[in-house]
Design an enzyme around this catalytic site. Sequence first.
Site, short mmCIF file in Angstrom:
data_model
loop_
_atom_site.label_atom_id
_atom_site.label_comp_id
_atom_site.label_asym_id
_atom_site.label_seq_id
_atom_site.Cartn_x
_atom_site.Cartn_y
_atom_site.Cartn_z
N TYR A 95 -10.92 30.57 16.50
CA TYR A 95 -12.30 30.71 16.11
C TYR A 95 -12.63 30.96 14.52
CZ TYR A 95 -17.57 31.55 15.68
OH TYR A 95 -18.49 31.62 15.04
N ARG A 100 -30.03 30.23 14.18
CA ARG A 100 -30.13 30.38 15.32
C ARG A 100 -30.91 29.50 16.05
NH1 ARG A 100 -26.58 34.27 16.78
NH2 ARG A 100 -26.52 35.78 14.98
N GLU A 132 -22.66 32.42 27.26
CA GLU A 132 -23.42 32.10 26.23
C GLU A 132 -24.39 31.01 26.86
OE1 GLU A 132 -21.61 31.60 22.43
OE2 GLU A 132 -22.66 29.60 22.08
C1 3EB Z 1 -23.28 34.48 17.90
O1 3EB Z 1 -24.20 35.02 18.19
C2 3EB Z 1 -22.40 33.73 19.36
O2 3EB Z 1 -20.08 29.48 15.22
O3 3EB Z 1 -21.15 27.79 15.58
C3 3EB Z 1 -23.35 31.32 18.82
C4 3EB Z 1 -23.66 29.85 18.23
C5 3EB Z 1 -21.95 31.40 18.29
C6 3EB Z 1 -22.97 29.17 17.17
C7 3EB Z 1 -21.01 28.75 15.71
C8 3EB Z 1 -21.44 31.02 17.30
C9 3EB Z 1 -21.69 29.52 16.70
O4 3EB Z 1 -22.51 34.98 16.95
C10 3EB Z 1 -21.49 32.85 18.54
#
Ligand code: 3EB
Length: 330
Positions: free
Chosen positions: A151, A223, A323
């Site tokens: 990741y 977000r 998630e």
């Molecule tokens: C977080 O809150 C969870 O790397 O595009 C959520 C949404 C998360 C998008 C991304 C990663 C991504 O960090 C992980």
Amino acid sequence: MVQGCEKAVAQAVDCRAPRVSYRTMEATAALAEPGMLAVIGFGAGQADRDDPRWLTLALEPFDAPAPLECWEVEGEVVAGRDGAIRWSRGGGWLFASISLEETEHGGVESTAERAYRALAAFLAQQPEHHVLRVWNYLTAINHGAGDAERYKQFCNGRARGMGDAFGEGFPAATAIGHLDRRPLLQVYLLAGVQPGLRVENPRQVSAWRYPRQYGPTPPSFARAMRLPGGDALAISGTAAVVGHASAHHDDLLAQLEETLANLEALLASAGMPAGFDTHSPLKAYVRHPADARVVRDFFRQRLPGVPALLLHGDICRSELLVEIDGWRYA
Ligand code: 3EB
């Protein structure tokens, strides 16, 4: 075609956001419906098709038969290909997808860079070049330790490949691990003729400000994104992250409650109506198949009537079990 787009630019304030829904029907019939911008199938059971609006994701659904995800717009839809990119446009909106085999591009980091460079170069030529929402699905997302975790390598490559096409700020996004054995990176996006409004969550540190412990390149996403026109909120992958830390390690129900609290805070922060309704499709990515029943029960009790699609996927932090992402319409 170009004329139609210019018209869309002029009328963009009135552009109705694409409507996303889960529908149990044949892909051929879905693709034949007017205004169908994209149709997404889930899991290995889905056949490939020539139509660039069709995308099969390497994520296995927990439902059989699994529904299709349909994106509908107002106006005529045209579609085509540009190198590895499959695209469609209509009503001022653009759907674009790219699926790359890592073996052909030298690992997840350089594959992510390739995919984003290709998308950025393509988008720069389009009237709908404002990237609003991106989904990323990659193999074995938690494999590797420390900065070598896949990741984190993906985050490096994504940031390098994004370039100016994403210069106005990060889009809303999801990044999830799929369990297909092929090392396949799938990226798809929604872009528009006008920029959206980025939304952050007051309960969470913005991802691009995560401290160093989460990797050398902080994740490049907002977000949520309020689509131009204001009638839809595209919600990024949301998990039990509070501040920048993962909450409730190994406690599925507590993670679900925390995730829901994050989703509600996001709606409030975006100025959207509270709660989710029968037109707010949500996806839950579930790490352990044995947890799917608990997640399903949680949706029934806490989000009754909300269309929910449960998929087998790994979350980008190994301690996170679930998630959720999706849409809220005003
Ligand atoms: C977080 O809150 C969870 O790397 O595009 C959520 C949404 C998360 C998008 C991304 C990663 C991504 O960090 C992980």
